[in-house]
Enzyme design. Structure first.
Site, PDB file in Angstrom:
ATOM      1  N   ASP A  17      28.972  43.395  27.601  1.00 38.75           N
ATOM      2  CA  ASP A  17      28.726  43.276  28.936  1.00 38.75           C
ATOM      3  C   ASP A  17      27.831  41.912  29.440  1.00 38.75           C
ATOM      4  O   ASP A  17      26.721  41.550  29.297  1.00 38.75           O
ATOM      5  CB  ASP A  17      27.646  44.365  28.881  1.00 38.75           C
ATOM      6  CG  ASP A  17      26.467  44.630  30.786  1.00 38.75           C
ATOM      7  OD1 ASP A  17      27.080  44.254  31.057  1.00 38.75           O
ATOM      8  OD2 ASP A  17      25.851  45.465  30.652  1.00 38.75           O
ATOM      9  N   GLU A  99      34.730  44.592  39.428  1.00 40.69           N
ATOM     10  CA  GLU A  99      33.955  45.160  40.228  1.00 40.69           C
ATOM     11  C   GLU A  99      33.928  45.464  41.795  1.00 40.69           C
ATOM     12  O   GLU A  99      34.439  43.605  42.431  1.00 40.69           O
ATOM     13  CB  GLU A  99      32.437  44.761  40.291  1.00 40.69           C
ATOM     14  CG  GLU A  99      31.329  45.192  41.073  1.00 40.69           C
ATOM     15  CD  GLU A  99      30.284  46.038  39.929  1.00 40.69           C
ATOM     16  OE1 GLU A  99      29.620  46.456  40.645  1.00 40.69           O
ATOM     17  OE2 GLU A  99      29.660  45.512  39.321  1.00 40.69           O
ATOM     18  N   LYS A 135      36.022  49.026  39.155  1.00 39.99           N
ATOM     19  CA  LYS A 135      34.552  49.164  38.832  1.00 39.99           C
ATOM     20  C   LYS A 135      33.540  49.639  40.407  1.00 39.99           C
ATOM     21  O   LYS A 135      33.886  48.274  40.816  1.00 39.99           O
ATOM     22  CB  LYS A 135      33.184  47.784  38.744  1.00 39.99           C
ATOM     23  CG  LYS A 135      31.646  48.287  37.437  1.00 39.99           C
ATOM     24  CD  LYS A 135      31.931  47.502  36.813  1.00 39.99           C
ATOM     25  CE  LYS A 135      30.803  48.019  35.862  1.00 39.99           C
ATOM     26  NZ  LYS A 135      29.681  46.690  35.634  1.00 39.99           N
ATOM     27  N   THR A 159      29.827  52.980  38.582  1.00 42.12           N
ATOM     28  CA  THR A 159      28.531  52.341  38.095  1.00 42.12           C
ATOM     29  C   THR A 159      27.964  52.592  38.373  1.00 42.12           C
ATOM     30  O   THR A 159      27.590  53.159  39.861  1.00 42.12           O
ATOM     31  CB  THR A 159      28.793  50.802  37.926  1.00 42.12           C
ATOM     32  OG1 THR A 159      28.173  50.170  37.126  1.00 42.12           O
ATOM     33  CG2 THR A 159      29.004  50.482  39.844  1.00 42.12           C
ATOM     34  N   PHE A 181      22.948  54.462  33.614  1.00 46.02           N
ATOM     35  CA  PHE A 181      22.489  52.888  33.224  1.00 46.02           C
ATOM     36  C   PHE A 181      20.990  53.135  32.521  1.00 46.02           C
ATOM     37  O   PHE A 181      20.182  53.529  32.787  1.00 46.02           O
ATOM     38  CB  PHE A 181      22.323  51.861  34.501  1.00 46.02           C
ATOM     39  CG  PHE A 181      23.480  51.103  35.368  1.00 46.02           C
ATOM     40  CD1 PHE A 181      24.413  51.800  34.991  1.00 46.02           C
ATOM     41  CD2 PHE A 181      22.590  50.577  35.483  1.00 46.02           C
ATOM     42  CE1 PHE A 181      25.392  50.033  34.571  1.00 46.02           C
ATOM     43  CE2 PHE A 181      23.709  49.104  36.108  1.00 46.02           C
ATOM     44  CZ  PHE A 181      25.022  49.433  36.221  1.00 46.02           C
TER      45      PHE A 181
END
Length: 331
Positions: A17, A99, A135, A159, A181
Site C-alpha cells: 500500500d 484510482e 480503483k 475502495t 478499510f
C-alpha cells in the site's frame, strides 16, 4: 522459524500500500495499490522528480503553449498515477491499482470514461489490462460503473468500502476486488465511543470478517482485500483473507516478528455458517447506507479526502511546471 510476513504470504496475497517504488523493491509484494494521497507523497520525493518532470513536459506539449500551468497540471495528474503504475509493474509480478478521480465518485458515466482513459494509457504502453485494477469509490454510482467496466474486461477494485451493503452490491456487480478499510472503521468507533479495541473485537476486523464469510458462504467470485491498517494485530486477525494491502512500516514489523501465525479466515468454515442472504437494490443500498452512520460518515470523508489530495497534487504539479518552464538564466 519463518517470519510472520512469510507465513502470511502462505495464506494471503500480500499487496504493498504505497507509491514509493523503493519500498516495493524492498518488500517484494505480489501486487501494489496506490491512492491520491500516496501519489502526492511520492511525487514530492526527490528520487521521483524525473518521473514528475517527464509527465509535466509531455502534458505541456500535449496542451499547447496557450494552456495555463493550472490547466496543464490538471491534465498531468491523470497520467502521473499511470506513470508510477508503469514503474511499479516493472517490479511486482502481479497487478497495480490505479484510482479514478475521486471527484467523479457520484457520476457513473464520467467514471467509466476516466477508467477507459487509464486503461488506454497502459495499453498504449504495451501493458495488458489484466495487470490493472481500476480503483473506484464504493458509491452506488461507482459500483454501477464498475459493473459495466467488468463486462468490458476491465477489472475493478472498489475502495472506500465500510459497510456490508456496499460489499454485497459490489459482489452482485461482479467486481474483481473490494478494499474494506479496516483502520478507518476502527478510527470512527474509537472517536464515537471513546473506547479502544484490540484483536478480534476491533470493529474493522469484525466488518471484514463478516464480508469475507458472506462472500465465501454464497460463492461470490469477488475477492476481499483488507486495507488501511493501524497495527499488525488487525492484519493477523485477518490472516487468510484473499488479499491484504499493507503499508511499508507494517510490512517491516511483520518481517521482523517471529512466532506462529494462525489462519483466521477460511472459506470452508464460511460455507458451514448460517448466514442470511440480503438482496441489495438501490433502494436497499440507500436505506442501509443511511442507517449505518459509520459507513455514511467514512465514505463521505474518504471521497472528500482523496479529492483534497488531488487538488493538492494539482497545485504541486503547477508549481513544479512553473519551475521547469523558467528560462535557465532566470532559475
Amino acid at each position: 522459524m519463518a517470519t510472520i510476513l512469510e507465513q502470511l504470504r502462505g495464506m494471503t496475497t500480500v499487496v504493498a500500500d504505497t507509491g514509493d517504488i523503493n519500498s516495493i523493491k524492498q518488500y517484494k509484494p505480489t501486487d501494489s495499490t496506490t491512492n491520491p494521497s500516496l501519489i502526492q507523497a511520492a511525487a514530492g520525493m526527490p528520487e521521483y522528480q524525473s518521473i514528475v518532470d517527464d509527465v509535466l513536459q509531455q502534458a505541456r506539449k500535449d496542451a499547447g503553449a496557450s494552456a495555463t500551468d493550472a490547466e496543464v497540471a490538471a491534465q498531468a495528474f491523470k497520467t502521473l498515477a499511470v506513470a508510477f503504475g508503469k514503474k511499479i509493474l516493472e517490479i511486482v509480478p502481479g497487478r497495480v491499482s490505479t484510482e479514478v478521480d475521486a471527484r467523479l465518485s457520484y457520476d457513473t458515466e464520467k467514471t467509466i470514461a476516466a477508467a477507459h482513459d487509464i486503461i488506454a494509457q497502459y495499453e498504449n504502453a504495451g501493458i495488458s489490462r489484466e495487470r490493472i485494477l481500476i480503483k473506484i469509490a464504493s458509491t452506488w454510482e461507482g459500483i454501477k460503473a464498475a459493473e459495466q467496466l467488468e463486462k468490458e474486461g476491465i477489472h475493478c477494485n472498489l475502495t472506500l468500502l465500510f459497510g456490508l451493503h456496499q460489499a454485497i452490491a459490489c459482489a452482485e456487480a461482479k467486481v474483481t476486488l473490494i478494499s474494506p478499510f479496516v483502520g478507518r472503521i476502527l478510527d470512527w468507533y474509537k472517536k464515537d465511543t471513546g473506547k479502544d479495541y484490540v484483536g478480534a473485537g476491533d470493529p474493522g476486523v469484525i466488518s471484514v470478517t463478516t464480508i469475507y464469510n458472506y462472500y465465501k458462504h454464497f460463492g461470490y467470485k469477488t475477492q476481499v482485500m483488507g486495507a488501511s491498517f493501524r497495527n499488525t494485530g488487525e492484519i493477523k486477525e485477518l490472516a487468510g483473507s484473499d488479499l491484504l494491502t499493507i503499508a511499508p512500516k507494517l510490512l517491516g514489523e511483520l518481517e521482523a516478528e517471529q512466532g506462529t501465525l494462525e489462519r483466521k479466515l477460511d472459506p470452508a468454515k464460511a460455507k458451514t455458517m448460517n448466514i442470511e442472504k440480503i438482496v441489495v437494490d438501490k433502494a436497499t443500498f440507500d436505506k442501509m447506507h443511511a442507517a449505518d452512520r459509520m459507513a455514511h460518515d467514512k465514505l463521505k470523508e474518504g471521497i472528500e479526502g482523496f479529492s483534497k489530495a488531488l487538488e493538492d497534487l494539482e497545485k504541486t504539479l503547477a508549481k513544479r511546471l512553473a519551475e521547469i518552464s523558467e528560462p535557465a538564466a532566470a532559475r
